[in-house]
Scaffold this active site. Structure first.
Site, mmCIF file in Angstrom:
data_model
loop_
_atom_site.group_PDB
_atom_site.id
_atom_site.type_symbol
_atom_site.label_atom_id
_atom_site.label_comp_id
_atom_site.label_asym_id
_atom_site.label_seq_id
_atom_site.Cartn_x
_atom_site.Cartn_y
_atom_site.Cartn_z
ATOM 1 N N THR A 156 -2.335 11.756 3.619
ATOM 2 C CA THR A 156 -2.076 12.220 4.978
ATOM 3 C C THR A 156 -2.808 13.524 5.311
ATOM 4 O O THR A 156 -3.363 14.189 4.437
ATOM 5 C CB THR A 156 -0.572 12.436 5.203
ATOM 6 N N HIS B 107 3.718 -1.081 3.833
ATOM 7 C CA HIS B 107 3.104 0.220 3.578
ATOM 8 C C HIS B 107 4.228 1.212 3.325
ATOM 9 O O HIS B 107 5.044 1.478 4.220
ATOM 10 C CB HIS B 107 2.265 0.655 4.785
ATOM 11 N N GLU C 193 1.409 5.570 0.660
ATOM 12 C CA GLU C 193 0.942 6.777 1.325
ATOM 13 C C GLU C 193 1.438 8.003 0.572
ATOM 14 O O GLU C 193 2.615 8.110 0.242
ATOM 15 C CB GLU C 193 1.447 6.802 2.769
ATOM 16 N N PHE D 56 13.633 13.728 11.549
ATOM 17 C CA PHE D 56 12.276 13.224 11.663
ATOM 18 C C PHE D 56 12.214 12.038 12.630
ATOM 19 O O PHE D 56 11.312 11.943 13.461
ATOM 20 C CB PHE D 56 11.768 12.794 10.280
ATOM 21 N N ARG E 286 7.187 10.442 -4.237
ATOM 22 C CA ARG E 286 8.278 10.128 -5.163
ATOM 23 C C ARG E 286 8.084 8.693 -5.633
ATOM 24 O O ARG E 286 8.375 7.734 -4.903
ATOM 25 C CB ARG E 286 9.640 10.305 -4.477
ATOM 26 N N ASN F 206 -2.409 1.355 24.759
ATOM 27 C CA ASN F 206 -3.124 2.318 23.925
ATOM 28 C C ASN F 206 -3.440 1.730 22.558
ATOM 29 O O ASN F 206 -4.543 1.917 22.024
ATOM 30 C CB ASN F 206 -2.288 3.588 23.770
ATOM 31 N N SER G 257 0.868 -1.170 0.000
ATOM 32 C CA SER G 257 0.000 0.000 0.000
ATOM 33 C C SER G 257 0.907 1.222 0.000
ATOM 34 O O SER G 257 2.073 1.140 0.396
ATOM 35 C CB SER G 257 -0.928 0.002 1.219
ATOM 36 N N ARG H 23 -4.505 10.225 16.397
ATOM 37 C CA ARG H 23 -4.672 11.339 17.333
ATOM 38 C C ARG H 23 -4.286 12.637 16.655
ATOM 39 O O ARG H 23 -4.986 13.634 16.755
ATOM 40 C CB ARG H 23 -3.813 11.117 18.580
ATOM 41 N N GLY H 24 -3.145 12.621 15.988
ATOM 42 C CA GLY H 24 -2.673 13.801 15.274
ATOM 43 C C GLY H 24 -1.665 14.600 16.070
ATOM 44 O O GLY H 24 -1.585 14.509 17.301
ATOM 45 N N ASP H 25 -0.880 15.390 15.351
ATOM 46 C CA ASP H 25 0.128 16.251 15.967
ATOM 47 C C ASP H 25 -0.469 17.632 16.210
ATOM 48 O O ASP H 25 -1.273 18.121 15.413
ATOM 49 C CB ASP H 25 1.349 16.373 15.061
#
Length: 303
Positions: free
Chosen positions: A60, A280, A29, A230, A286, A175, A27, A119-121
């Site tokens: 995203t 994934h 992204e 990162f 790219r 979690n 898959s 959740r997200g940043d």
């Protein structure tokens, strides 16, 4: 040793590479474009990778929900103009439950049945994550809410080296289990570069009763310094051997691409040898690099 030279031995008849696997599923992204030039790059990438027959492609969401509209437009366009199955990222940040529920209903009505629930940043000007007062507090809450709206297929994030904000490895795994118990159907890992990290995490997850597929998230590295920054932000370890491989290539972009393809392909082949068949790819829009790695894995057009 003869005259300072190692004694010659007849090489064993080994293939240069092992046989291609035929059971690999992939898959991809992508991230939504910010400019018309980036939009062309995105669609060129989608068209290049579509013939490989991915299980799905995801789009995203920016930090703080900053790309919400572009994500929605990109996902809907993929659904309308291609034969690919798109998955939309959806986060808890910066929106009430009613707003998120409305977005989810729009997705369902548009034929997008797969959500990557995160959740997200927080936004850049916010020091740490703060749940929206009227929103979903965490990804597990978001998953449960989505399941009340429609029978979405839901993917969630997993952290082989533990989320940097988690209190402990065990708390982070708890979690993940809450997200699965709420209705998620698979987990996609954050980036990792040491295959043993993935297998140790998988063993711990299975021992904790998590039985859904845990898909290996693969990031081909072309800019080492950027990826190192990162990785530090998301709690991923960058092995020293990777730093050594990219040393001295700061001004050699084409060579970096060749090294990146080799490293990612080796990583995937090592994972496959341990029984992993689903990958994934974080493509960063790219296509050529991801296409080359898939080719090495036996994932080819009209296979």
């Amino acid at each position: 040793m003869v005259n300072g030279q190692r004694a010659w031995a007849k090489p064993r008849a080994l293939p240069v590479a092992s046989l291609l696997p035929r059971d690999v599923e992939v898959s991809f992204e992508f991230f939504p474009p910010k400019t018309s030039k980036m939009e062309k790059t995105l669609w060129d990438s989608i068209q290049r990778l579509a013939p490989l027959g991915p299980s799905y492609v995801s789009v995203t969401y920016g930090a703080g929900g900053t790309t919400r509209e572009r994500t929605h437009a990109t996902v809907v366009r993929i659904r309308q103009e291609t034969e690919l199955l798109p998955a939309a990222h959806l986060t808890c940040v910066g929106a009430s439950r009613d707003e998120i529920d409305e977005i989810a209903r729009h997705y369902w009505d548009a034929g997008i049945k797969h959500i990557v629930a995160l959740r997200g940043d927080p936004p850049a000007d916010q020091p740490g994550y703060q749940p929206h007062p009227q929103g979903y507090a965490y990804a597990s809450d978001l998953v449960a809410g989505l399941k009340k709206i429609a029978n979405f297929e839901i993917s969630v994030a997993a952290y082989p080296e533990t989320h940097p904000e988690a209190k402990s490895d065990e708390a982070d795994l708890d979690n993940l289990k809450r997200k699965i118990d709420a209705g998620a159907t698979r987990a996609i890992t954050q980036v990792f570069f040491d295959v043993d990290v993935y297998f140790r995490f998988l063993e711990r997850a299975r021992a904790a009763g998590i039985t859904v597929p845990i898909i290996a998230g693969i990031l081909p590295v072309t800019n080492f310094s950027q990826v190192a920054r990162f990785a530090g932000q998301c709690g991923a370890t960058v092995p020293q051997w990777m730093a050594d491989l990219f040393e001295g290539l700061e001004e050699e972009p084409e060579t970096r691409k060749l090294v990146a393809a080799s490293v990612a392909a080796e990583q995937c082949r090592a994972l496959h040898a341990g029984g992993v068949t689903q990958f994934h790819f974080f493509t960063l829009n790219r296509a050529a690099l991801t296409f080359a790695i898939c080719h090495i894995l036996g994932v080819r057009p009209n296979r």
